[in-house]
Design an enzyme around this catalytic site. Structure first.
Site, PDB file in Angstrom:
ATOM      1  N   SER A  78       0.809  -1.225   0.000  1.00  0.00           N
ATOM      2  CA  SER A  78       0.000   0.000   0.000  1.00  0.00           C
ATOM      3  C   SER A  78       0.842   1.274   0.000  1.00  0.00           C
ATOM      4  CB  SER A  78      -0.929   0.007   1.219  1.00  0.00           C
ATOM      5  OG  SER A  78      -0.180  -0.062   2.403  1.00  0.00           O
ATOM      6  N   THR A 180      -1.683   3.759   4.659  1.00  0.00           N
ATOM      7  CA  THR A 180      -0.729   4.823   4.381  1.00  0.00           C
ATOM      8  C   THR A 180       0.213   4.913   5.549  1.00  0.00           C
ATOM      9  OG1 THR A 180      -2.330   6.111   3.136  1.00  0.00           O
ATOM     10  CG2 THR A 180      -0.595   7.355   4.213  1.00  0.00           C
ATOM     11  N   THR A 198       1.871   7.126   0.315  1.00  0.00           N
ATOM     12  CA  THR A 198       0.978   5.991   0.017  1.00  0.00           C
ATOM     13  C   THR A 198       0.905   5.723  -1.477  1.00  0.00           C
ATOM     14  OG1 THR A 198      -1.256   5.145   0.465  1.00  0.00           O
ATOM     15  CG2 THR A 198      -1.132   7.380  -0.319  1.00  0.00           C
ATOM     16  N   ARG A 208      -6.942   9.476  -9.664  1.00  0.00           N
ATOM     17  CA  ARG A 208      -7.521   9.749  -8.336  1.00  0.00           C
ATOM     18  C   ARG A 208      -6.421  10.139  -7.351  1.00  0.00           C
ATOM     19  NH1 ARG A 208      -6.759   7.596  -2.872  1.00  0.00           N
ATOM     20  NH2 ARG A 208      -8.715   7.828  -1.774  1.00  0.00           N
ATOM     21  N   VAL A 209      -6.667  11.188  -6.612  1.00  0.00           N
ATOM     22  CA  VAL A 209      -5.746  11.601  -5.562  1.00  0.00           C
ATOM     23  C   VAL A 209      -6.504  11.542  -4.244  1.00  0.00           C
ATOM     24  CG1 VAL A 209      -4.419  13.540  -4.643  1.00  0.00           C
ATOM     25  CG2 VAL A 209      -4.377  13.060  -7.100  1.00  0.00           C
ATOM     26  N   GLY A 210      -5.869  10.932  -3.249  1.00  0.00           N
ATOM     27  CA  GLY A 210      -6.523  10.826  -1.943  1.00  0.00           C
ATOM     28  C   GLY A 210      -6.118  11.963  -1.025  1.00  0.00           C
ATOM     29  N   ASP A 211      -6.249  11.715   0.258  1.00  0.00           N
ATOM     30  CA  ASP A 211      -5.898  12.730   1.256  1.00  0.00           C
ATOM     31  C   ASP A 211      -4.391  12.824   1.481  1.00  0.00           C
ATOM     32  OD1 ASP A 211      -5.954  10.112   2.313  1.00  0.00           O
ATOM     33  OD2 ASP A 211      -6.145  10.853   4.357  1.00  0.00           O
ATOM     34  N   THR A 231      -4.974   8.071   8.097  1.00  0.00           N
ATOM     35  CA  THR A 231      -4.968   6.963   7.156  1.00  0.00           C
ATOM     36  C   THR A 231      -6.408   6.517   6.971  1.00  0.00           C
ATOM     37  OG1 THR A 231      -4.132   4.734   6.720  1.00  0.00           O
ATOM     38  CG2 THR A 231      -4.590   5.271   9.016  1.00  0.00           C
ATOM     39  N   GLY A 232      -6.662   5.796   5.898  1.00  0.00           N
ATOM     40  CA  GLY A 232      -8.019   5.332   5.636  1.00  0.00           C
ATOM     41  C   GLY A 232      -8.579   5.961   4.379  1.00  0.00           C
ATOM     42  N   GLY A 234      -9.467   8.233   1.948  1.00  0.00           N
ATOM     43  CA  GLY A 234      -9.027   9.614   1.864  1.00  0.00           C
ATOM     44  C   GLY A 234     -10.133  10.607   1.555  1.00  0.00           C
TER      45      GLY A 234
HETATM   46  N1  ASP Z   1      -5.574   7.543   2.781  1.00  0.00           N
HETATM   47  C1  ASP Z   1      -5.167   6.746   1.667  1.00  0.00           C
HETATM   48  C2  ASP Z   1      -5.913   7.190   0.430  1.00  0.00           C
HETATM   49  O1  ASP Z   1      -7.074   7.530   0.515  1.00  0.00           O
HETATM   50  C3  ASP Z   1      -5.334   5.273   1.841  1.00  0.00           C
HETATM   51  C4  ASP Z   1      -5.171   4.727   3.241  1.00  0.00           C
HETATM   52  O2  ASP Z   1      -4.510   5.306   4.083  1.00  0.00           O
HETATM   53  O3  ASP Z   1      -5.696   3.672   3.537  1.00  0.00           O
HETATM   54  O4  ASP Z   1      -5.340   7.163  -0.614  1.00  0.00           O
END
Ligand code: ASP
Length: 320
Positions: A78, A180, A198, A208-211, A231-232, A234
């Site tokens: 990941s 992440t 991440t 796609r861009v996350g947080d 994390t999680g 985003g």
């Molecule tokens: N936060 C990350 C994202 O959304 C993924 C993760 O931390 O699980 O890309």
């Protein structure tokens, strides 16, 4: 008459009271230096960061060195090398870094570079900008001497081909199709820094861009107050500008633990149904070495390294 300011204070206290009652974990405190990071792979990251912190080094150098560990590990699916690809089979990486002077740098949708956190640092130090994405980020990285490498490993390619059979996009809480490394540190000079890196949600749409690369969402540092990371899923963190929220909640007098709980509660309030099915976790560290963590679901682990806590994994309390 209740002024708006008073109303906000009462609201914050009321929600705080119910959360401290519900979970009641006191914020933990350790002496400086300290480094904390997300998930079990935080242990390897902390160990590298500690080498710098224990030698009176700067938190910024420590978090970068720490984040590079899972980035370079092909077995971590990941983050960085070996990260699961997007639905087109492309490994695209997101990362950011922030120091004690509010300097920050970020890259998103960066391909072919094993250590995006170090590219983010170069963006911070060598450009007038904060954020480079895609082709521009890659061009800059190559100009800075980073090598172009293949990030899709045999294992991650196999997993992607398997996924193609159903092609169903479904983030699974605490399973390795996302996660992440977010890492924050307080150094011996009492300065804070943080980094986040991440490969994002596995099988996301290309682009796609996350947080994780967004300053304020997955990472925020205010050297007067504290630092936070997430994390999680985003998208949910971006909607509440999560890490900035956590730091601002600490500024208002909440402990790191309380601040993480309130940020998670904000996600639940926004998405009562969806929040039951996904994972989001926050970590926070303040200027005095107090730290806290909280998540939507059980299973969010984090690693702490200080003189008192020699690189131990903890499981955060959760809303559900
Ligand atoms: N936060 C990350 C994202 O959304 C993924 C993760 O931390 O699980 O890309």
């Amino acid at each position: 008459m209740t002024t708006r300011r008073k109303f906000i204070q009462v609201g914050a206290l009321a929600s705080l009271a119910s959360f401290t009652k519900a979970w009641g974990k006191p914020t933990s405190k350790v002496s400086k230096p300290v480094v904390i990071s997300t998930w079990n792979f935080g242990v390897g990251a902390n160990a590298e960061a500690w080498k710098i912190l224990a030698n009176n080094g700067r938190a910024l150098d420590a978090v970068e060195a720490g984040a590079r560990v899972p980035e370079g590990d092909p077995k971590e699916s990941s983050v960085g090398l070996g990260g699961l690809p997007d639905r087109d089979g492309r490994v695209t990486l997101d990362s950011c870094i922030m120091d004690e002077f509010a300097n920050c740098g970020a890259v998103a949708c960066l391909e072919h570079i094993v250590h995006p956190v170090s590219v983010a640092r170069k963006v911070m130090e060598k450009t007038p900008h904060v954020f480079l994405v895609g082709e521009g980020a890659l061009k800059f990285a190559l100009e800075q001497g980073f090598k172009k490498e293949k990030l899709l490993t045999k294992e991650s390619e196999k997993a992607w081909k398997e996924w193609l059979k159903t092609s169903q996009y479904k983030p699974v809480a605490n399973i390795e199709n996302h996660d992440t490394i977010g890492i924050v540190a307080l150094d011996a000079k009492q300065n804070l820094s943080g980094a986040c890196t991440t490969s994002g949600m596995a099988y996301k749409m290309h682009g796609r861009v996350g947080d994780s690369p967004i300053i304020g969402a997955a990472l925020f540092v205010d050297n007067e107050i504290g630092a936070a990371t997430s994390t999680g899923v985003g998208e949910e963190v971006i909607r509440i500008v999560g890490s900035h929220l956590v730091v601002e909640l600490m500024r208002q007098g909440n402990s790191p633990q309380q601040a993480c709980e309130l940020a998670v509660a904000r996600i639940v309030k926004n998405q009562p149904q969806k929040s039951r099915e996904i994972q989001v976790g926050f970590l926070a560290l303040n200027k005095n070495g107090e730290f806290g963590a909280f998540a939507l679901q059980k299973g969010f682990t984090y690693a702490v390294y200080s003189n008192e806590v020699p690189n131990k994994i903890f499981e955060a309390k959760s809303y559900y």
